[in-house]
Write an enzyme that holds these catalytic residues in place. Structure first.
Site, mmCIF file in Angstrom:
data_model
loop_
_atom_site.group_PDB
_atom_site.id
_atom_site.type_symbol
_atom_site.label_atom_id
_atom_site.label_comp_id
_atom_site.label_asym_id
_atom_site.label_seq_id
_atom_site.Cartn_x
_atom_site.Cartn_y
_atom_site.Cartn_z
ATOM 1 N N LYS A 52 -26.666 -16.344 10.900
ATOM 2 C CA LYS A 52 -26.983 -18.088 11.169
ATOM 3 C C LYS A 52 -25.874 -18.307 11.510
ATOM 4 O O LYS A 52 -25.284 -19.529 12.355
ATOM 5 C CB LYS A 52 -27.451 -18.673 9.767
ATOM 6 C CG LYS A 52 -29.110 -18.276 9.953
ATOM 7 C CD LYS A 52 -29.535 -18.788 8.038
ATOM 8 C CE LYS A 52 -31.107 -18.039 8.173
ATOM 9 N NZ LYS A 52 -31.473 -18.395 6.810
ATOM 10 N N GLN A 96 -29.763 -20.387 1.335
ATOM 11 C CA GLN A 96 -30.371 -19.050 1.491
ATOM 12 C C GLN A 96 -31.337 -18.473 0.318
ATOM 13 O O GLN A 96 -31.020 -18.581 -0.663
ATOM 14 C CB GLN A 96 -29.480 -17.857 1.871
ATOM 15 C CG GLN A 96 -29.896 -16.506 2.421
ATOM 16 C CD GLN A 96 -30.786 -16.738 3.613
ATOM 17 O OE1 GLN A 96 -30.369 -17.391 4.513
ATOM 18 N NE2 GLN A 96 -31.905 -16.036 3.557
ATOM 19 N N ASP A 119 -34.684 -26.636 6.978
ATOM 20 C CA ASP A 119 -35.953 -25.472 6.961
ATOM 21 C C ASP A 119 -37.098 -26.057 6.929
ATOM 22 O O ASP A 119 -38.142 -25.514 6.939
ATOM 23 C CB ASP A 119 -35.555 -24.936 5.476
ATOM 24 C CG ASP A 119 -34.759 -23.405 5.758
ATOM 25 O OD1 ASP A 119 -34.932 -22.800 6.894
ATOM 26 O OD2 ASP A 119 -34.281 -23.100 4.927
#
Ligand code: NAP
Length: 285
Positions: A52, A96, A119
Site C-alpha cells: 500500500k 490493517q 476502506d
C-alpha cells in the site's frame, strides 16, 4: 477457452487516473494523504502494508505508517485514530486487518471519521452504500465491478451469483451488483444446491477462501467468472477458489489468481484516498 481478464492492466488504468487527479490536487496545494496503521507483526499484514505504501509513492499520495506493538491497548489505538481524524495532512485512514487478539476491530473502525474511512467499512459508509448514495466503495468489490466493466458485459438484467457473505467482500459485492441492476443471489455455507444455483449465473463471483471450490459443474457456459479467493495450494502456491483449467473451458471471461482481483484492491484504495482529499476540499459531494 475463456478470455482472461487482466487485473494488472485494469488496475494500472485506475492508478493512472488516481495519479493524475492526485497531481492536480497537489498542484492546487493539497496532496492526498493516507495513514496506514498496523498493530503487531503478522507477516502477511506487513506485506500488504508495504504494498500500500509503495502504491501511494507511485500514485503521488503522501503516506505515513503507524506501526504499533502487538500489546497495544484499545485506548492507545483509539487515541491514535482520533489524532489522525484531526490531522489535515491525512485524508484516508486504514487500519490493517486482522488486529491482534484482544483488540476490538469493529470499535476501531467505528472510531475512524467516516469521511476518512477509505476502506468503507464504517457503519455510516455501509449504510450509504445500501442507499446507493456513497462516496467510498469497499476496495475489493468495487475492483470487481471495474473488472466486469472491462469485459464489456452489461450487468443489468443478468443473473449474478455471489458465493460468500462477509462484510468486506460478499455482502457489499452483492449490493454493488444490485446497484448495477443485476439480479443477485448470495450463497453461503448453509446454501442448498449450490452447484445448481451457480450454474444459473451469467456472472459468478466466488469469495469463499477455499482452493478448488468452484468446479466446472458450477459454471454456465459463457459466464463471467470472477475469483476473489486468495489461497495456497498443496505446494504453497497462491491460487483462487476456482479450478482454473475447468473454468477456462466454459467461461467467456475469467480472472486469474494472481493477477486478477488482487491488483484492483490497492488501485481502488488509491482512488478512494484521492476522493477523500476531494471531499475534504469540498470538491466531491
Ligand atoms: P470469509 O469472511 O471467511 O467469508 C467466506 C465466506 O464463504 C462466508 O460467507 C462463508 O459462508 C462462505 N463459505 C465458506 N464455506 C462455504 C461453502 N462450503 N459453501 C458456500 N459458502 C461457503 O472470507 P472473506 O474475507 O470474504 O474472503 C474470501 C476470500 O477472498 C479469501 O480467500 C480472501 O483471502 C479473499 N480476499 C481477497 C481479496 C483480494 O484483494 N483479492 C480481498 C479480500 C479477500 P458463511 O457465512 O455461511 O460462513
Amino acid at each position: 477457452m475463456a478470455q482472461i481478464i487482466d487485473g494488472k492492466a485494469v488496475a494500472a488504468q485506475v492508478r493512472a487516473q488516481a495519479a493524475q487527479e492526485a497531481a492536480e490536487l497537489t498542484t492546487q496545494g493539497t496532496q492526498p494523504g493516507l495513514a496506514v496503521v498496523i498493530v503487531g507483526d503478522d507477516p502477511a499484514s506487513r506485506i500488504y502494508v508495504n504494498n500500500k505504501k509503495k502504491a501511494c509513492a507511485e500514485v503521488g499520495v503522501y503516506s505515513e505508517e503507524h506501526a504499533l506493538p502487538a500489546g497495544t491497548s484499545q485506548d492507545a489505538l483509539l487515541a491514535l485514530i482520533r489524532q489522525l481524524n484531526q490531522d489535515p495532512k491525512i485524508h484516508g485512514i486504514l487500519v490493517q486487518s486482522p488486529l491482534p487478539e484482544g483488540l476490538d476491530e469493529a470499535g476501531v473502525v467505528e472510531a475512524i471519521a467516516p469521511e476518512k474511512d477509505v476502506d468503507a467499512f464504517h457503519a455510516y459508509n455501509v449504510g450509504k452504500i445500501m442507499q446507493g448514495r456513497y462516496h467510498f466503495l469497499p476496495c475489493t468489490p468495487a475492483g470487481v465491478i471495474e473488472l466486469i466493466r472491462s469485459t464489456g458485459v452489461e450487468i443489468a438484467g443478468k443473473d449474478c451469483v455471489v458465493i460468500g457473505r462477509s462484510d468486506i467482500v460478499g455482502k457489499p459485492m452483492a449490493m454493488l451488483l444490485l446497484h448495477q441492476n443485476g439480479t443477485v443471489t448470495i450463497c453461503h455455507s448453509k446454501t442448498r444446491n449450490l452447484p445448481e444455483i451457480c450454474r444459473r449465473a451469467d456472472i459468478l463471483v466466488s469469495a469463499v477462501g477455499r482452493a478448488g471450490f468452484v468446479t466446472g459443474n458450477m459454471i454456465k457456459p459463457g459466464a463471467v467468472v470472477i475469483d476473489v479467493g486468495m489461497n495456497r495450494d498443496a505446494n504453497g502456491k497462491l491460487c483462487g477458489d476456482v479450478v482454473f483449467e475447468e473454468a477456462d473451458k466454459l467461461a467467456a471471461f475469467l480472472t486469474p489468481v494472481p493477477g486478477g482481483v488482487g491488483p484492483m484492491t490497492i488501485a481502488m484504495l488509491m482512488r478512494n484516498t484521492v476522493t477523500a482529499a476531494k471531499l475534504a476540499l469540498g470538491l466531491s459531494r
